[in-house]
Design a protein around this motif. Structure first.
Motif, mmCIF file in Angstrom:
data_model
loop_
_atom_site.group_PDB
_atom_site.id
_atom_site.type_symbol
_atom_site.label_atom_id
_atom_site.label_comp_id
_atom_site.label_asym_id
_atom_site.label_seq_id
_atom_site.Cartn_x
_atom_site.Cartn_y
_atom_site.Cartn_z
ATOM 1 N N SER A 18 0.947 -1.160 0.176
ATOM 2 C CA SER A 18 0.089 -0.229 -0.116
ATOM 3 C C SER A 18 0.764 1.279 -0.075
ATOM 4 O O SER A 18 2.043 1.176 0.769
ATOM 5 N N SER A 19 0.322 2.229 -0.506
ATOM 6 C CA SER A 19 1.149 3.635 -0.541
ATOM 7 C C SER A 19 0.003 4.761 -0.942
ATOM 8 O O SER A 19 -0.841 4.602 -1.046
ATOM 9 N N SER A 20 0.620 5.848 -0.938
ATOM 10 C CA SER A 20 -0.177 7.031 -1.195
ATOM 11 C C SER A 20 0.237 7.914 -2.355
ATOM 12 O O SER A 20 1.578 8.224 -2.285
ATOM 13 N N LEU A 21 -0.492 8.636 -2.979
ATOM 14 C CA LEU A 21 0.138 9.602 -4.269
ATOM 15 C C LEU A 21 -0.454 11.086 -3.500
ATOM 16 O O LEU A 21 -1.445 11.051 -2.943
ATOM 17 N N ASN A 22 0.605 11.861 -3.697
ATOM 18 C CA ASN A 22 0.249 13.208 -3.353
ATOM 19 C C ASN A 22 -0.128 14.514 -4.400
ATOM 20 O O ASN A 22 0.368 14.350 -5.468
ATOM 21 N N CYS A 23 -1.119 15.167 -4.193
ATOM 22 C CA CYS A 23 -1.325 16.308 -4.901
ATOM 23 C C CYS A 23 -1.671 17.702 -4.203
ATOM 24 O O CYS A 23 -2.437 17.512 -3.367
ATOM 25 N N SER A 24 -0.658 18.552 -4.268
ATOM 26 C CA SER A 24 -0.793 20.055 -3.619
ATOM 27 C C SER A 24 -1.279 20.701 -4.620
ATOM 28 O O SER A 24 -0.873 20.753 -5.984
ATOM 29 N N TYR A 25 -2.024 21.844 -4.200
ATOM 30 C CA TYR A 25 -2.700 22.550 -5.073
ATOM 31 C C TYR A 25 -2.730 23.942 -4.318
ATOM 32 O O TYR A 25 -3.030 24.442 -3.132
ATOM 33 N N THR A 26 -2.810 24.964 -5.206
ATOM 34 C CA THR A 26 -3.134 26.530 -4.879
ATOM 35 C C THR A 26 -3.911 26.881 -5.857
ATOM 36 O O THR A 26 -4.068 27.120 -7.250
ATOM 37 N N VAL A 27 -5.281 27.404 -5.408
ATOM 38 C CA VAL A 27 -6.334 27.949 -6.290
ATOM 39 C C VAL A 27 -7.029 29.036 -5.449
ATOM 40 O O VAL A 27 -6.837 29.228 -4.116
ATOM 41 N N HIS A 74 -4.901 7.228 -1.930
ATOM 42 C CA HIS A 74 -4.212 6.139 -1.229
ATOM 43 C C HIS A 74 -4.759 4.810 -1.903
ATOM 44 O O HIS A 74 -5.918 4.519 -2.238
ATOM 45 N N ILE A 75 -3.793 3.876 -2.087
ATOM 46 C CA ILE A 75 -3.941 2.819 -2.878
ATOM 47 C C ILE A 75 -3.595 1.640 -1.803
ATOM 48 O O ILE A 75 -2.605 1.245 -1.254
ATOM 49 N N THR A 76 -4.795 0.956 -1.728
ATOM 50 C CA THR A 76 -4.599 -0.326 -0.705
ATOM 51 C C THR A 76 -4.473 -1.657 -1.275
ATOM 52 O O THR A 76 -5.218 -2.141 -2.242
ATOM 53 N N ALA A 77 -3.491 -2.431 -0.970
ATOM 54 C CA ALA A 77 -3.017 -3.721 -1.630
ATOM 55 C C ALA A 77 -3.080 -3.739 -2.989
ATOM 56 O O ALA A 77 -4.067 -4.505 -3.569
ATOM 57 N N PRO A 78 -2.254 -2.911 -3.854
ATOM 58 C CA PRO A 78 -2.674 -2.674 -5.102
ATOM 59 C C PRO A 78 -2.296 -4.134 -6.054
ATOM 60 O O PRO A 78 -1.507 -4.783 -5.428
ATOM 61 N N LYS A 79 -2.898 -3.905 -7.110
ATOM 62 C CA LYS A 79 -2.679 -5.184 -8.146
ATOM 63 C C LYS A 79 -2.152 -4.635 -9.310
ATOM 64 O O LYS A 79 -2.188 -3.566 -9.476
ATOM 65 N N PRO A 80 -1.268 -5.488 -9.967
ATOM 66 C CA PRO A 80 -0.693 -5.067 -11.483
ATOM 67 C C PRO A 80 -1.818 -4.353 -12.302
ATOM 68 O O PRO A 80 -1.272 -2.989 -12.898
ATOM 69 N N GLU A 81 -2.937 -4.440 -12.284
ATOM 70 C CA GLU A 81 -3.924 -3.880 -13.159
ATOM 71 C C GLU A 81 -4.112 -2.412 -12.712
ATOM 72 O O GLU A 81 -4.776 -1.554 -13.077
ATOM 73 N N ASP A 82 -3.771 -1.987 -11.568
ATOM 74 C CA ASP A 82 -3.877 -0.732 -11.002
ATOM 75 C C ASP A 82 -2.557 0.227 -11.723
ATOM 76 O O ASP A 82 -2.544 1.601 -11.573
ATOM 77 N N SER A 83 -1.816 -0.299 -12.220
ATOM 78 C CA SER A 83 -0.668 0.413 -13.018
ATOM 79 C C SER A 83 -1.106 1.367 -14.069
ATOM 80 O O SER A 83 -1.889 0.727 -14.989
ATOM 81 N N ALA A 84 -0.918 2.600 -13.841
ATOM 82 C CA ALA A 84 -1.291 3.694 -14.794
ATOM 83 C C ALA A 84 -0.925 4.889 -14.249
ATOM 84 O O ALA A 84 -0.026 4.965 -13.274
#
Lengths: 111, 116
Positions: A18-27, A74-84
């Motif tokens: 499992s892991s997380s991707l981050n998106c920081s923004y200024t609007v 957040h991606i929990t227990a990813p599978k190969p098909e989550d690759s993108a």
């Protein structure tokens, strides 16, 4: 001017890690924050819209959260098909009809 | 399969050619968009047609010309393009509405353009 920064640029995970991707923004007034998934050679596929800080949304192994400055996918227990490539975008009060995109995070899940 | 259909999927054209990209949306939306996606760059908005109003990115060269005959169809006319215009061109649609909440934009599969 709206700005979106995504990190990391690329992420390699083992299946189930499992892991997380981050998106920081200024609007100037957030109308919505959007997550998309894009497979090679295809258009972005809509995943989630988040409208206000504290909001969370889930879909299968994905969960998106939002604060006043950033969003996490957040991606929990990813599978190969989550690759993108996962894209984050914001829509602000100053640009109601358009999205400002980040450069994306390229996720590879190894079997 | 999406509700936004783009043709052709692939196009190779010379710098002196004139061609058009076509987009059709089947979602009942009232706003349509052209985005450009180049390698290692964020998606860039080119044009928006919303409620019969056109909004454009001022940095888009005049060799790209959009046309929106109705709320379901959108064209991008191309003429005298340059090799650096080679990219994935994405059409999208949404239900434009007023109010505080944003409107979700749905994309087509894209048209891969190569200028030689």
């Amino acid at each position: 001017e709206d700005q979106v920064t995504q990190s990391p640029e690329a992420l390699r995970l083992q299946e189930g890690e499992s892991s997380s991707l981050n998106c920081s923004y200024t609007v100037s007034g957030l109308r919505g924050l959007f997550w998309y998934r894009q497979d090679p050679g295809k258009g972005p596929e809509f995943l989630f819209t988040l409208y206000s800080a504290g909001e969370e949304k889930e879909k299968e192994r994905l969960k998106a959260t939002l604060t006043k400055k950033e969003s996490f996918l957040h991606i929990t227990a990813p599978k190969p098909e989550d690759s993108a490539t996962y894209l984050c975008a914001v829509q602000s009060s100053g640009s109601a009809r358009q999205l400002t995109f980040g450069s994306g995070t390229q996720l590879t899940v190894l079997p | 399969e999406t509700g936004v259909t783009q043709t052709p999927r692939h196009l190779v054209m010379g710098m002196t050619n004139k061609k058009s990209l076509k987009c059709e949306q089947h979602l009942g939306h009232n706003a349509m968009y052209w985005y450009k996606q180049s390698a290692k760059k964020p998606l860039e908005l080119m044009f928006v047609y919303s409620l019969e109003e056109r909004v454009e990115n001022n940095s888009v060269p005049s060799r790209f010309s959009p046309e929106c005959p109705n709320s379901s169809h959108l064209f991008l006319h191309l003429h005298t393009l340059q090799p650096e215009d080679s990219a994935l061109y994405l059409c999208a649609s949404s239900q434009a509405r007023t109010g505080r909440s944003g409107n979700t934009i749905y994309f087509g599969e894209g048209s891969w353009l190569t200028v030689v």
